[in-house]
Design an enzyme around this catalytic site. Structure first.
Site, PDB file in Angstrom:
ATOM      1  N   ASP A  70      44.595  48.818  44.234  1.00 28.63           N
ATOM      2  CA  ASP A  70      44.562  49.948  45.167  1.00 28.63           C
ATOM      3  C   ASP A  70      44.344  51.257  44.397  1.00 28.63           C
ATOM      4  OD1 ASP A  70      45.509  48.157  47.394  1.00 28.63           O
ATOM      5  OD2 ASP A  70      47.210  48.026  46.049  1.00 28.63           O
ATOM      6  N   HIS A  79      51.683  46.891  48.951  1.00 25.25           N
ATOM      7  CA  HIS A  79      50.273  46.479  48.860  1.00 25.25           C
ATOM      8  C   HIS A  79      49.889  45.887  50.211  1.00 25.25           C
ATOM      9  CE1 HIS A  79      46.456  44.906  47.657  1.00 25.25           C
ATOM     10  NE2 HIS A  79      46.821  43.705  48.041  1.00 25.25           N
TER      11      HIS A  79
END
Ligand code: NAD
Ligand code: LMR
Length: 329
Positions: free
Chosen positions: A160, A188
């Site tokens: 990410d 996440h």
């Protein structure tokens, strides 16, 4: 070679990420060009043959740093003596599966793996959980490894972080290496919060350089947070090479340190910093030195960011509650 081989255990070794990851580990990119590695691959019995095929290819790579490969279908054996453990294999969500079912199925994987790490991993074990839901799977493994210091359990939000860095660099027409101090907060998952308010681009504040709240809210944040789903939609399969690349980055940075004047994002057990309940494995800005991570302290969090962080952390708390009810933590 200047040192004894480091034992690296990789679960889900016959999977897609495993296939992209193992060759990079063997080539020295996980730990550095002076560090020989021994690979210990864990798979379920039905996939051991495929893992053997990957091991044949690894052998055919004639990697000077690859000091051996062993394949197991028993976690106790696979984690014995492990210095680094990459927990990639997980139970994917299938049609009709509720979140609780997914957590329960993964509990069946990460509880025994945590126990095996507790029983036999090396003193200096470092664990990265990649398999989803990564933060809570890491929490399950950690909770079942009471003798291992909690800071050794992490989960991956580096993908990410890298996605956010690339999107910001693209928006501003700069190189990714001009972007520093990017932060991913929380889980996440689609609730994660990629935060550019502390990021810097070529030495300037990134949010000021962008100066476009609409882009931030309607483009940047959703693009980063939903990138995993967009890749699945486009490729017909979950991200693999980029996930493997981020796993390499995560461990390399943990072991070798963050650059001066920069930080990275890692999901780590919270000590209560920034109001994140203690013990949740949540993503923070961290610096790494001497093989240890530390949460960056003292960042000002405005109301907008506070709301986003709280929403993702609330999801993590719900996941913890769900696995508590299942007796997994
Ligand atoms: P995959 O299905 O190709 O491979 C998974 C492998 O794990 C399979 O070979 C399977 O046999 C194995 N496995 C299942 N249970 C196991 C167990 N108990 N012990 C050992 N091995 C086991 O999946 P993939 O594309 O390699 O992805 C793996 C995981 O990583 C998924 O959960 C995926 O959602 C996750 N992922 C996470 C991120 C992240 O940023 N954190 C990014 C991409 C993918
Ligand atoms: C990703 O971020 O690419 C993956 O976690 C997506 C997924 O659900 O496997």
């Amino acid at each position: 070679m200047t040192q004894a081989p480091v034992n690296v255990t990789v679960t889900g070794a016959a999977g897609q990420i495993g296939y992209a990851l193992l060759f990079r580990i063997a080539s020295g990119q996980l730990l550095g060009a002076d560090t020989p590695v021994k690979l210990r691959l864990l798979e379920i019995p039905q996939a051991v043959k495929a893992a053997e095929g990957t091991a044949m290819e690894l052998e055919d790579g004639a990697f000077p740093l690859l000091a051996g490969i062993d394949i197991f279908d028993d976690p106790k054996q696979a984690f014995a003596g492990a210095n680094v453990a990459l927990l990639v294999g997980a139970r994917p969500r299938t049609k009709g599966m509720e979140r609780g079912d997914l957590l329960e199925a993964n509990g069946g994987i990460f509880k025994p793996q945590g126990e095996a790490i507790n029983a036999g991993a090396a003193e200096d074990i470092k664990v990265l959980v990649v398999g989803n839901p990564a933060n809570t799977n890491s929490l399950i493994a950690r909770s079942n490894a009471p003798d291992v210091p909690i800071e050794r359990f992490t989960a991956m939000t580096r993908l990410d972080h890298n996605r956010a860095t690339a999107q910001l660099a693209k928006k501003l027409g700069v190189s990714v290496s001009d972007v520093k101090k990017m932060t991913i907060w929380g889980n996440h998952s689609a609730t994660q919060y990629p935060d550019i308010f502390h990021a810097e681009v070529a030495g300037k504040n990134a949010a000021e350089a962008v100066n476009d709240q609409k882009w931030l809210e309607e483009d940047f944040i959703p693009t980063v947070a939903k990138r995993g789903a967009a890749i699945i939609e486009a490729r017909g399969a979950s991200s693999a090479a980029s996930a493997a690349s981020a796993a390499i980055d995560h461990v390399y940075t943990w072991v070798n340190g963050t650059a001066e004047g920069d930080w990275t994002s890692m999901a780590v057990p919270s000590d209560g910093s920034y109001g994140v309940p203690e013990g949740l494995i949540s993503s923070f800005p961290v610096t790494c030195r001497g093989g240890k991570w530390e949460i960056v302290q003292g960042l000002e969090i405005d109301e907008f960011s506070r709301g986003k962080i709280d929403a993702s952390v609330a999801e993590l708390s719900e996941e913890r509650e769900a696995v508590r009810k299942l007796g997994l933590v």
